[in-house]
Design a protein around this motif. Sequence first.
Motif, PDB file in Angstrom:
ATOM      1  N   TYR A 317       0.817  -1.217   0.000  1.00  0.00           N
ATOM      2  CA  TYR A 317       0.000   0.000   0.000  1.00  0.00           C
ATOM      3  C   TYR A 317       0.852   1.269   0.000  1.00  0.00           C
ATOM      4  O   TYR A 317       0.419   2.331   0.436  1.00  0.00           O
ATOM      5  CB  TYR A 317      -0.987  -0.035   1.184  1.00  0.00           C
ATOM      6  N   GLY A 318       2.090   1.143  -0.487  1.00  0.00           N
ATOM      7  CA  GLY A 318       2.930   2.328  -0.706  1.00  0.00           C
ATOM      8  C   GLY A 318       3.702   2.784   0.520  1.00  0.00           C
ATOM      9  O   GLY A 318       4.178   3.921   0.559  1.00  0.00           O
ATOM     10  N   PHE A 319       3.828   1.923   1.540  1.00  0.00           N
ATOM     11  CA  PHE A 319       4.606   2.298   2.725  1.00  0.00           C
ATOM     12  C   PHE A 319       5.954   1.570   2.697  1.00  0.00           C
ATOM     13  O   PHE A 319       6.019   0.374   2.415  1.00  0.00           O
ATOM     14  CB  PHE A 319       3.838   1.965   4.008  1.00  0.00           C
ATOM     15  N   THR A 320       7.003   2.327   3.018  1.00  0.00           N
ATOM     16  CA  THR A 320       8.338   1.763   2.886  1.00  0.00           C
ATOM     17  C   THR A 320       9.172   2.065   4.129  1.00  0.00           C
ATOM     18  O   THR A 320       8.662   2.657   5.081  1.00  0.00           O
ATOM     19  CB  THR A 320       8.984   2.346   1.597  1.00  0.00           C
ATOM     20  N   ASN A 321      10.456   1.665   4.101  1.00  0.00           N
ATOM     21  CA  ASN A 321      11.365   1.869   5.251  1.00  0.00           C
ATOM     22  C   ASN A 321      10.740   1.370   6.551  1.00  0.00           C
ATOM     23  O   ASN A 321      10.815   2.038   7.588  1.00  0.00           O
ATOM     24  CB  ASN A 321      11.745   3.347   5.409  1.00  0.00           C
ATOM     25  N   THR A 322      10.129   0.217   6.498  1.00  0.00           N
ATOM     26  CA  THR A 322       9.437  -0.313   7.683  1.00  0.00           C
ATOM     27  C   THR A 322      10.437  -0.721   8.758  1.00  0.00           C
ATOM     28  O   THR A 322      11.402  -1.435   8.484  1.00  0.00           O
ATOM     29  CB  THR A 322       8.601  -1.552   7.272  1.00  0.00           C
ATOM     30  N   GLU A 323      10.181  -0.232   9.956  1.00  0.00           N
ATOM     31  CA  GLU A 323      11.010  -0.628  11.110  1.00  0.00           C
ATOM     32  C   GLU A 323      10.112  -1.331  12.117  1.00  0.00           C
ATOM     33  O   GLU A 323       8.965  -0.914  12.307  1.00  0.00           O
ATOM     34  CB  GLU A 323      11.596   0.610  11.790  1.00  0.00           C
ATOM     35  N   ILE A 324      10.673  -2.374  12.733  1.00  0.00           N
ATOM     36  CA  ILE A 324       9.871  -3.134  13.704  1.00  0.00           C
ATOM     37  C   ILE A 324      10.566  -3.092  15.046  1.00  0.00           C
ATOM     38  O   ILE A 324      11.773  -3.314  15.125  1.00  0.00           O
ATOM     39  CB  ILE A 324       9.703  -4.592  13.232  1.00  0.00           C
ATOM     40  N   LYS A 325       9.791  -2.794  16.095  1.00  0.00           N
ATOM     41  CA  LYS A 325      10.374  -2.790  17.441  1.00  0.00           C
ATOM     42  C   LYS A 325       9.601  -3.784  18.307  1.00  0.00           C
ATOM     43  O   LYS A 325       8.395  -3.630  18.513  1.00  0.00           O
ATOM     44  CB  LYS A 325      10.271  -1.364  18.003  1.00  0.00           C
ATOM     45  N   ILE A 326      10.311  -4.827  18.744  1.00  0.00           N
ATOM     46  CA  ILE A 326       9.706  -5.772  19.691  1.00  0.00           C
ATOM     47  C   ILE A 326       9.889  -5.145  21.067  1.00  0.00           C
ATOM     48  O   ILE A 326      11.019  -4.957  21.526  1.00  0.00           O
ATOM     49  CB  ILE A 326      10.403  -7.164  19.611  1.00  0.00           C
ATOM     50  N   THR A 327       8.791  -4.769  21.702  1.00  0.00           N
ATOM     51  CA  THR A 327       8.902  -3.920  22.902  1.00  0.00           C
ATOM     52  C   THR A 327       9.137  -4.721  24.178  1.00  0.00           C
ATOM     53  O   THR A 327       9.572  -4.157  25.176  1.00  0.00           O
ATOM     54  CB  THR A 327       7.610  -3.105  23.105  1.00  0.00           C
ATOM     55  N   GLY A 328       8.794  -6.019  24.173  1.00  0.00           N
ATOM     56  CA  GLY A 328       8.849  -6.778  25.427  1.00  0.00           C
ATOM     57  C   GLY A 328       7.566  -6.593  26.221  1.00  0.00           C
ATOM     58  O   GLY A 328       7.357  -7.229  27.245  1.00  0.00           O
ATOM     59  N   ASN A 329       6.681  -5.708  25.785  1.00  0.00           N
ATOM     60  CA  ASN A 329       5.375  -5.510  26.420  1.00  0.00           C
ATOM     61  C   ASN A 329       4.344  -6.341  25.640  1.00  0.00           C
ATOM     62  O   ASN A 329       4.707  -7.140  24.774  1.00  0.00           O
ATOM     63  CB  ASN A 329       5.031  -4.014  26.395  1.00  0.00           C
ATOM     64  N   LEU A 330       3.064  -6.118  25.889  1.00  0.00           N
ATOM     65  CA  LEU A 330       2.038  -6.937  25.250  1.00  0.00           C
ATOM     66  C   LEU A 330       1.774  -6.546  23.797  1.00  0.00           C
ATOM     67  O   LEU A 330       1.039  -7.245  23.093  1.00  0.00           O
ATOM     68  CB  LEU A 330       0.727  -6.853  26.049  1.00  0.00           C
ATOM     69  N   LEU A 331       2.296  -5.388  23.369  1.00  0.00           N
ATOM     70  CA  LEU A 331       2.150  -4.973  21.965  1.00  0.00           C
ATOM     71  C   LEU A 331       3.490  -4.517  21.424  1.00  0.00           C
ATOM     72  O   LEU A 331       4.261  -3.862  22.131  1.00  0.00           O
ATOM     73  CB  LEU A 331       1.176  -3.798  21.854  1.00  0.00           C
ATOM     74  N   ALA A 333       5.623  -2.619  17.973  1.00  0.00           N
ATOM     75  CA  ALA A 333       5.347  -1.444  17.143  1.00  0.00           C
ATOM     76  C   ALA A 333       6.033  -1.570  15.783  1.00  0.00           C
ATOM     77  O   ALA A 333       7.162  -2.064  15.686  1.00  0.00           O
ATOM     78  CB  ALA A 333       5.830  -0.189  17.862  1.00  0.00           C
ATOM     79  N   VAL A 334       5.312  -1.121  14.751  1.00  0.00           N
ATOM     80  CA  VAL A 334       5.828  -1.160  13.379  1.00  0.00           C
ATOM     81  C   VAL A 334       5.642   0.248  12.803  1.00  0.00           C
ATOM     82  O   VAL A 334       4.530   0.777  12.826  1.00  0.00           O
ATOM     83  CB  VAL A 334       5.018  -2.173  12.529  1.00  0.00           C
ATOM     84  N   LEU A 335       6.720   0.847  12.336  1.00  0.00           N
ATOM     85  CA  LEU A 335       6.616   2.194  11.766  1.00  0.00           C
ATOM     86  C   LEU A 335       7.038   2.154  10.308  1.00  0.00           C
ATOM     87  O   LEU A 335       8.069   1.553   9.975  1.00  0.00           O
ATOM     88  CB  LEU A 335       7.511   3.170  12.538  1.00  0.00           C
ATOM     89  N   CYS A 336       6.230   2.763   9.427  1.00  0.00           N
ATOM     90  CA  CYS A 336       6.607   2.799   8.008  1.00  0.00           C
ATOM     91  C   CYS A 336       6.235   4.157   7.421  1.00  0.00           C
ATOM     92  O   CYS A 336       5.408   4.882   7.996  1.00  0.00           O
ATOM     93  CB  CYS A 336       5.918   1.664   7.259  1.00  0.00           C
ATOM     94  N   PHE A 337       6.846   4.484   6.299  1.00  0.00           N
ATOM     95  CA  PHE A 337       6.699   5.825   5.729  1.00  0.00           C
ATOM     96  C   PHE A 337       6.091   5.748   4.336  1.00  0.00           C
ATOM     97  O   PHE A 337       6.432   4.832   3.558  1.00  0.00           O
ATOM     98  CB  PHE A 337       8.070   6.511   5.655  1.00  0.00           C
ATOM     99  N   LYS A 338       5.232   6.716   4.035  1.00  0.00           N
ATOM    100  CA  LYS A 338       4.619   6.761   2.709  1.00  0.00           C
ATOM    101  C   LYS A 338       5.707   7.138   1.693  1.00  0.00           C
ATOM    102  O   LYS A 338       6.427   8.117   1.885  1.00  0.00           O
ATOM    103  CB  LYS A 338       3.485   7.797   2.718  1.00  0.00           C
ATOM    104  N   LYS A 339       5.775   6.311   0.647  1.00  0.00           N
ATOM    105  CA  LYS A 339       6.799   6.511  -0.395  1.00  0.00           C
ATOM    106  C   LYS A 339       6.626   7.860  -1.070  1.00  0.00           C
ATOM    107  O   LYS A 339       5.492   8.306  -1.278  1.00  0.00           O
ATOM    108  CB  LYS A 339       6.612   5.440  -1.483  1.00  0.00           C
ATOM    109  N   ASN A 340       7.763   8.472  -1.422  1.00  0.00           N
ATOM    110  CA  ASN A 340       7.682   9.675  -2.251  1.00  0.00           C
ATOM    111  C   ASN A 340       7.197   9.277  -3.633  1.00  0.00           C
ATOM    112  O   ASN A 340       7.494   8.168  -4.096  1.00  0.00           O
ATOM    113  CB  ASN A 340       9.061  10.323  -2.355  1.00  0.00           C
ATOM    114  N   LEU A 341       6.437  10.160  -4.258  1.00  0.00           N
ATOM    115  CA  LEU A 341       5.948   9.847  -5.607  1.00  0.00           C
ATOM    116  C   LEU A 341       7.148   9.800  -6.545  1.00  0.00           C
ATOM    117  O   LEU A 341       8.073  10.613  -6.412  1.00  0.00           O
ATOM    118  CB  LEU A 341       4.976  10.928  -6.077  1.00  0.00           C
ATOM    119  N   SER A 342       7.130   8.859  -7.501  1.00  0.00           N
ATOM    120  CA  SER A 342       8.278   8.784  -8.408  1.00  0.00           C
ATOM    121  C   SER A 342       8.303  10.009  -9.323  1.00  0.00           C
ATOM    122  O   SER A 342       7.252  10.522  -9.703  1.00  0.00           O
ATOM    123  CB  SER A 342       8.228   7.494  -9.220  1.00  0.00           C
ATOM    124  N   PRO A 343       9.543  10.524  -9.632  1.00  0.00           N
ATOM    125  CA  PRO A 343       9.631  11.776 -10.406  1.00  0.00           C
ATOM    126  C   PRO A 343       9.055  11.630 -11.796  1.00  0.00           C
ATOM    127  O   PRO A 343       8.980  10.558 -12.332  1.00  0.00           O
ATOM    128  CB  PRO A 343      11.133  12.035 -10.462  1.00  0.00           C
TER     129      PRO A 343
END
Length: 343
Positions: A317-331, A333-343
């Motif tokens: 769905y156009g999200f990139t540079n995904t980073e995953i953090k296993i927190t050690g808690n019950l949830l 976190a996954v952070l990703c960024f909307k891709k820049n439109l291609s030139p």
Amino acid sequence: MSESAPKLPSKILELMDGFRASKALFVASKLKIFDHLKHRGPLKAVDIANEVGTSVCGTERLLDACAALGLLEKTPQGYSNTDSANAYLTSDGEYSLHGYIIHSNDHLWPLFTNLESAVKEGSRQNHRAFGKKAEDLFKDYYHSEEVKQRFMAAMHSIAHLTARDVATAFDLSRFKSACDLGGCTGALAHELVQIYPNLKVTVFDLPEVIANTSYFQPSGQHMAPVTFVSGDFFKDNLPEADLYILSRVLHDWPDEKIHVLLSRISAVCKPGNALLVAEIVLDEKKTHPLRAVLQSLSMTEGKQRSGSEYKQLLEKYGFTNTEIKITGNLLDAVLCFKKNLSP
Ligand code: SAM
């Protein structure tokens, strides 16, 4: 010929008794035994039974079970709460799990009683557990005020307990506005505005939920306000934000619904802005953490995913540079960024 005695399969024995232990915790919570004992000296079974309105012999057995499970202390003077019962099992504790325990007793227990049918049929067993088919998970929760309040309290207890670790899993200080889609009582939103005072946070959820959020707002704290907006994230306009959040939303829905939701978020999320997903992230073998694997047995139409599955889904769905953090808690976190439109 004498053979040596077999080694006791302690793990299996523990699992065999696990349901009894869970139910003892659920019933003691439902009877508010931990509330009665909070901040009070040891009480005798007869006094607790009189206060709660239960039989003395039944109460004594339940209290002994709670003591054996490490939830209560038992001395010749009577029973008292352990520190962890005071913190997590009383209904008004700051990080109380009472709401989730009541949800487990009233909603999950009847569903899990029908697990055999659920496995045979591969579907959620609402019709067997509650006498009606669940067309939409949430319509089912919100059909009565009582069930809705119970569900919201359950969501709130886990969200509040995990909020700090989710909010700090990544540095979110670059964002000016966030929208927590399906943000329910606002537990995560309130944590976010505390940690990032310049962040404006909107909670977007169904009207039935937004109408009931006032009960869950923190009191007496001086902090930036959180805005609540009601709507349906499959149909209505999504509020504008630099950061969209989906906490415990993706695992509930089948692929077709996820397609609609992520396409809509992708359409409004500007290039360079981000999406934060909070879920339990499975390992690649999909056997850990146990909590997520057991949750799958509820047989919703959605599913739990591994880190690589989240990456793949979000990329679609156009999200990139995904980073995953296993927190050690019950949830996690996954952070990703909307891709820049291609030139
Ligand atoms: N995000 C919260 C958390 O992590 O505790 C709540 C998670 S709960 C499993 C899913 C939330 O999504 C509920 O608050 C529910 O009301 C909301 N929701 C379900 N369908 C929705 C829809 N169509 N539009 C907006 N919110 C919805």
